[in-house]
Write an enzyme that holds these catalytic residues in place. Structure first.
Site, PDB file in Angstrom:
ATOM      1  N   GLU A 186      36.864  31.828  31.015  1.00  0.00           N
ATOM      2  CA  GLU A 186      35.525  31.804  31.601  1.00  0.00           C
ATOM      3  C   GLU A 186      35.090  30.386  31.958  1.00  0.00           C
ATOM      4  OE1 GLU A 186      33.605  34.051  32.749  1.00  0.00           O
ATOM      5  OE2 GLU A 186      34.864  35.725  32.150  1.00  0.00           O
ATOM      6  N   TYR A 206      25.369  32.837  30.713  1.00  0.00           N
ATOM      7  CA  TYR A 206      26.419  33.615  31.377  1.00  0.00           C
ATOM      8  C   TYR A 206      27.689  33.664  30.507  1.00  0.00           C
ATOM      9  CZ  TYR A 206      30.471  34.723  34.065  1.00  0.00           C
ATOM     10  OH  TYR A 206      31.657  35.286  34.434  1.00  0.00           O
ATOM     11  N   ASP A 230      26.360  35.851  37.437  1.00  0.00           N
ATOM     12  CA  ASP A 230      26.885  34.681  38.141  1.00  0.00           C
ATOM     13  C   ASP A 230      26.728  34.927  39.640  1.00  0.00           C
ATOM     14  OD1 ASP A 230      28.797  36.542  38.782  1.00  0.00           O
ATOM     15  OD2 ASP A 230      30.515  35.353  38.123  1.00  0.00           O
TER      16      ASP A 230
END
Ligand code: SF4
Length: 390
Positions: free
Chosen positions: A71, A154, A172
């Site tokens: 990520e 996020y 996002d």
């Protein structure tokens, strides 16, 4: 002058640590129209993801460490770029312990080419905290995850939903595009009110997935990933593939012919142009490099001596100042252009051939290296390109 080299870098900024909206709407108190629509979308998204998701290496695991690394790498970077970096990273630092114990220079070297080096430094710092606090076991609690360096709302949502199947929302650029189009949200997406509304929609969807009456497993994980994947593969910024989109029958933007206008991204301020002159100082087979300070942009990375200039500039005068008036034969090597956040940067590289090693105006450590040693140091992208050309 040699033709410019262009380095493609993303201009997107990283996520922030702003807190979730205080009021979390639970499925039971959604407006009935919105509830009906979100309830329709959830099974469509889950079904589509089961059959269309890309087989990516970080999707074959539920290890929160591996998912965290993916990520962070995927921020401002495309999947195809991240793949070799993630694989190399996982081989070198397969777990939190290995990363926490790593030499900082090794961490930066492994990140070299991904840019935004603060991300690598934050990963390293967070790994040390996890080892100190919990003996290397990755936290499962959202509040503990988001408290780690470099992890915003996020990323915390992505880790908690993908690794632990918790109903934590994610938002996002890809998810924003899908949601603004499907729900026909015309307000500027950078406005706080719109952002809160989008987070709420993302939360409604993942909460409904958690309660969905289906035999499918990992529904929170897959619901969130389906939104990201749909934005990456189908609901593209330009020319989205509406014909194969599972949400097409419910998409307001499509029904109203407003796809091109959504999401509503208010114009950013124009980029600021900055010019630097950099010198590849050479004596015999040795090249001079210096290390950037421990704080600020590209902290601790190595680079060729350089200086920001106003155009037009006199390279010989700048070299004389940087190298304590030692004389050198200058030869223009190339021009490198790249964009970092809101700066459009041009670097003019010169080779500076000296007969003897000059002193250098420098605040940090400097080294004379052979080519083989340059390979081992971590450079910002523009300087790495030049080091590779030598
Ligand atoms: S129908 Fe088209 S615009 Fe609407 S969500 Fe699907 S791909 Fe995006």
């Amino acid at each position: 002058m040699a033709p410019p080299l262009s380095i493609a870098t993303s201009t997107t900024v990283g996520e922030t640590k702003h807190k979730p909206a205080e009021k979390r709407t639970r499925p039971g108190i959604l407006s009935s129209a919105r509830r009906r629509k979100t309830a329709l979308l959830v099974p469509l998204l889950l079904k589509w993801f089961y059959t269309h998701a890309r087989d990516l290496p970080w999707r074959r695991t539920r290890d929160p460490y591996a998912i965290w690394i993916s990520e962070i790498m995927l921020q401002q970077t495309q999947v195809k770029t991240v793949l070799p970096f993630w694989q190399r990273w996982m081989q070198t630092f397969p777990n939190v312990h290995a990363l926490a114990a790593a030499d900082p220079e090794r961490v930066l070297k492994l990140w070299e080419g991904l840019g935004y080096y603060t991300r690598a430094r934050n990963l390293h710092a967070a790994a040390k905290i996890i080892v100190q606090k919990s003996g290397g076991e990755f936290p499962r609690d959202f509040a503990e995850v988001i408290a780690l360096p470099g992890i915003g709302r996020y990323t915390a949502g992505a880790i908690c939903s993908i690794a632990f199947n918790q109903p934590a929302p994610i938002l996002d650029g890809n998810v924003i595009r899908v949601l603004t189009r499907v729900f026909g949200i015309r307000a500027p997406v950078r406005a706080r009110r719109t952002t809160d509304r989008l987070w709420q929609l993302a939360e409604d969807l993942v909460q409904l997935a958690a309660r969905a009456n289906t035999s499918k497993h990992q529904r929170c994980s897959r619901l969130n990933q389906s939104l990201m994947e749909l934005g990456a593969l189908v609901c593209l910024p330009r020319e989205p593939k509406c014909d194969v989109c599972p949400l097409a029958p419910h998409c307001v933007a499509r029904q109203q012919g407003r796809i091109e206008n959504l999401p509503n991204l208010a114009k950013r301020a124009p980029a600021t142009a900055r010019t630097f002159v950099a010198f590849v100082a050479q004596v015999d087979d040795y090249y001079l490099v210096r290390q950037r300070p421990a704080a600020g942009v590209n902290a601790r990375l190595w680079e060729f001596p350089n200086q920001e200039v106003e155009a037009p500039f006199d390279a010989a005068r700048i070299a004389a100042r940087l190298f304590s008036m030692a004389s050198a034969r200058l030869e223009h090597l190339c021009q490198v252009r790249h964009t970092i956040t809101r700066y459009r940067i041009t670097v003019e590289f010169f080779r500076a051939l000296f007969a003897i090693r000059p002193a250098i105006l420098n605040e940090g450590p400097a080294r004379w290296c052979r080519r083989a040693e340059l390979v081992k140091l971590a450079f910002p992208s523009a300087h790495r390109r030049i080091a590779d050309l030598l």
